[in-house]
Design an enzyme around this catalytic site. Sequence first.
Site, PDB file in Angstrom:
ATOM      1  N   SER A   7       0.833  -1.205   0.000  1.00 47.51           N
ATOM      2  CA  SER A   7       0.000   0.000   0.000  1.00 47.51           C
ATOM      3  C   SER A   7       0.865   1.251   0.000  1.00 47.51           C
ATOM      4  CB  SER A   7      -0.910   0.003   1.225  1.00 47.51           C
ATOM      5  OG  SER A   7      -1.478   1.295   1.368  1.00 47.51           O
ATOM      6  N   HIS A  32      -1.406  -1.374  -4.229  1.00 46.51           N
ATOM      7  CA  HIS A  32      -2.650  -0.950  -3.560  1.00 46.51           C
ATOM      8  C   HIS A  32      -2.642   0.569  -3.353  1.00 46.51           C
ATOM      9  CE1 HIS A  32      -6.196  -1.859  -1.062  1.00 46.51           C
ATOM     10  NE2 HIS A  32      -5.765  -0.923  -0.237  1.00 46.51           N
ATOM     11  N   ASP A  34      -4.786   3.772  -1.927  1.00 47.31           N
ATOM     12  CA  ASP A  34      -5.873   4.142  -1.009  1.00 47.31           C
ATOM     13  C   ASP A  34      -6.323   5.576  -1.235  1.00 47.31           C
ATOM     14  OD1 ASP A  34      -6.191   1.822   0.798  1.00 47.31           O
ATOM     15  OD2 ASP A  34      -4.068   2.186   1.197  1.00 47.31           O
ATOM     16  N   MET A  36      -8.828   8.482  -0.186  1.00 46.61           N
ATOM     17  CA  MET A  36      -9.689   8.875   0.952  1.00 46.61           C
ATOM     18  C   MET A  36     -10.181  10.305   0.765  1.00 46.61           C
ATOM     19  SD  MET A  36      -7.358   7.541   4.080  1.00 46.61           S
ATOM     20  CE  MET A  36      -6.553   5.937   4.027  1.00 46.61           C
ATOM     21  N   HIS A  65      -8.462   1.371  -3.963  1.00 48.76           N
ATOM     22  CA  HIS A  65      -9.421   1.201  -2.859  1.00 48.76           C
ATOM     23  C   HIS A  65     -10.043   2.564  -2.562  1.00 48.76           C
ATOM     24  CE1 HIS A  65      -9.790   0.183   1.750  1.00 48.76           C
ATOM     25  NE2 HIS A  65     -10.966   0.360   1.183  1.00 48.76           N
ATOM     26  N   MET A  67     -12.130   4.943  -0.567  1.00 53.12           N
ATOM     27  CA  MET A  67     -12.773   5.211   0.723  1.00 53.12           C
ATOM     28  C   MET A  67     -13.427   6.576   0.607  1.00 53.12           C
ATOM     29  SD  MET A  67      -9.792   3.639   3.112  1.00 53.12           S
ATOM     30  CE  MET A  67      -8.653   3.594   1.740  1.00 53.12           C
ATOM     31  N   MET A 136     -11.808  -5.403   5.430  1.00 47.87           N
ATOM     32  CA  MET A 136     -11.002  -4.504   6.253  1.00 47.87           C
ATOM     33  C   MET A 136     -10.713  -5.187   7.603  1.00 47.87           C
ATOM     34  SD  MET A 136     -10.488  -2.040   4.272  1.00 47.87           S
ATOM     35  CE  MET A 136      -9.437  -1.226   5.463  1.00 47.87           C
ATOM     36  N   GLY A 141      -8.879   4.331   7.150  1.00 51.20           N
ATOM     37  CA  GLY A 141      -8.538   5.743   7.295  1.00 51.20           C
ATOM     38  C   GLY A 141      -7.052   5.974   7.518  1.00 51.20           C
ATOM     39  N   GLY A 143      -2.905   4.089   7.905  1.00 51.04           N
ATOM     40  CA  GLY A 143      -1.990   2.956   7.870  1.00 51.04           C
ATOM     41  C   GLY A 143      -1.453   2.701   9.277  1.00 51.04           C
ATOM     42  N   GLY A 144      -0.774   1.573   9.428  1.00 52.77           N
ATOM     43  CA  GLY A 144      -0.063   1.299  10.674  1.00 52.77           C
ATOM     44  C   GLY A 144      -0.926   0.950  11.873  1.00 52.77           C
ATOM     45  N   ASP A 174      -7.008  -6.213   4.295  1.00 50.39           N
ATOM     46  CA  ASP A 174      -6.431  -4.868   4.305  1.00 50.39           C
ATOM     47  C   ASP A 174      -6.384  -4.284   5.716  1.00 50.39           C
ATOM     48  OD1 ASP A 174      -5.488  -2.396   3.624  1.00 50.39           O
ATOM     49  OD2 ASP A 174      -7.266  -1.761   2.496  1.00 50.39           O
ATOM     50  N   GLY A 175      -5.149  -4.135   6.214  1.00 46.31           N
ATOM     51  CA  GLY A 175      -4.950  -3.478   7.507  1.00 46.31           C
ATOM     52  C   GLY A 175      -4.253  -4.351   8.527  1.00 46.31           C
ATOM     53  N   GLY A 176      -3.098  -3.890   8.974  1.00 47.52           N
ATOM     54  CA  GLY A 176      -2.403  -4.571  10.068  1.00 47.52           C
ATOM     55  C   GLY A 176      -1.798  -5.917   9.710  1.00 47.52           C
ATOM     56  N   GLY A 196       1.069  -2.091   4.118  1.00 43.61           N
ATOM     57  CA  GLY A 196       1.625  -0.748   4.036  1.00 43.61           C
ATOM     58  C   GLY A 196       2.847  -0.629   4.918  1.00 43.61           C
TER      59      GLY A 196
END
Length: 215
Positions: A7, A32, A34, A36, A65, A67, A136, A141, A143-144, A174-176, A196
Amino acid sequence: MAIVAPSLLSADFLRLEAACTMINQSEAEWFHLDVMDGRFVPNISFGLPIVQAIRKATKKVCDVHLMIVEPEKYIQAFKEAGADVLSVHVEASTHLHRTLQQIRSLGMKAGVAINPHTPLSAIEEVIEETDVFCLMSVNPGFGGQKFIPLTLEKISRLKDMILKKHASALIEIDGGVTLENAGSIVKAGADVLVAGNTVFGSTDPLSTIAQLKNG
Ligand code: DX5
Ligand code: ZN
């Protein structure tokens, strides 16, 4: 073996070219991106010009993606910017079925992103219209963030739903995603791993991508 989708959100925005070169040289198949809008999520990232620029700099699959609210208004624009996969949020789409058909009719893969609190019943009727389900595993909203463990069980349930319909949608997480949890995520049924922080925070991103790929 999972598809890895680094990402861009975690890249150094002053050095996007270096980020592209690294991903181009890596085993990652997807890129990827993102987008937003500060309305659907409490953050603003980047939009069409960045997607366009990345498209010119890579042959990898551009996985966008969205958002954003009212994503249906921007399908054509993201097609022109070079998206290969375009994901809209189920929570932001009043006429999701129509939106997915529009995405496919322009020759892109149709993706549906699902927030952690949204039950899978919300997407049951669009399994055949969907090429990629972006589950998700954090609240979107930023990263990290930390992976929400309940996602593992949600992946297995979604996999069963897809198989029952004899459909072929991919499951993207997606995420973590980290080197520690990637194995269990793939084991639960995921096909695509977005990463990411794990990739761009690594001292050796090429090897991190290779490790993610091998679960
Ligand atoms: C979060 C974004 C993610 C994010 C993932 O809203 O959708 O794609 O960049 O970042 P990490 O892998 O750091 O959680
Ligand atoms: Zn994302």
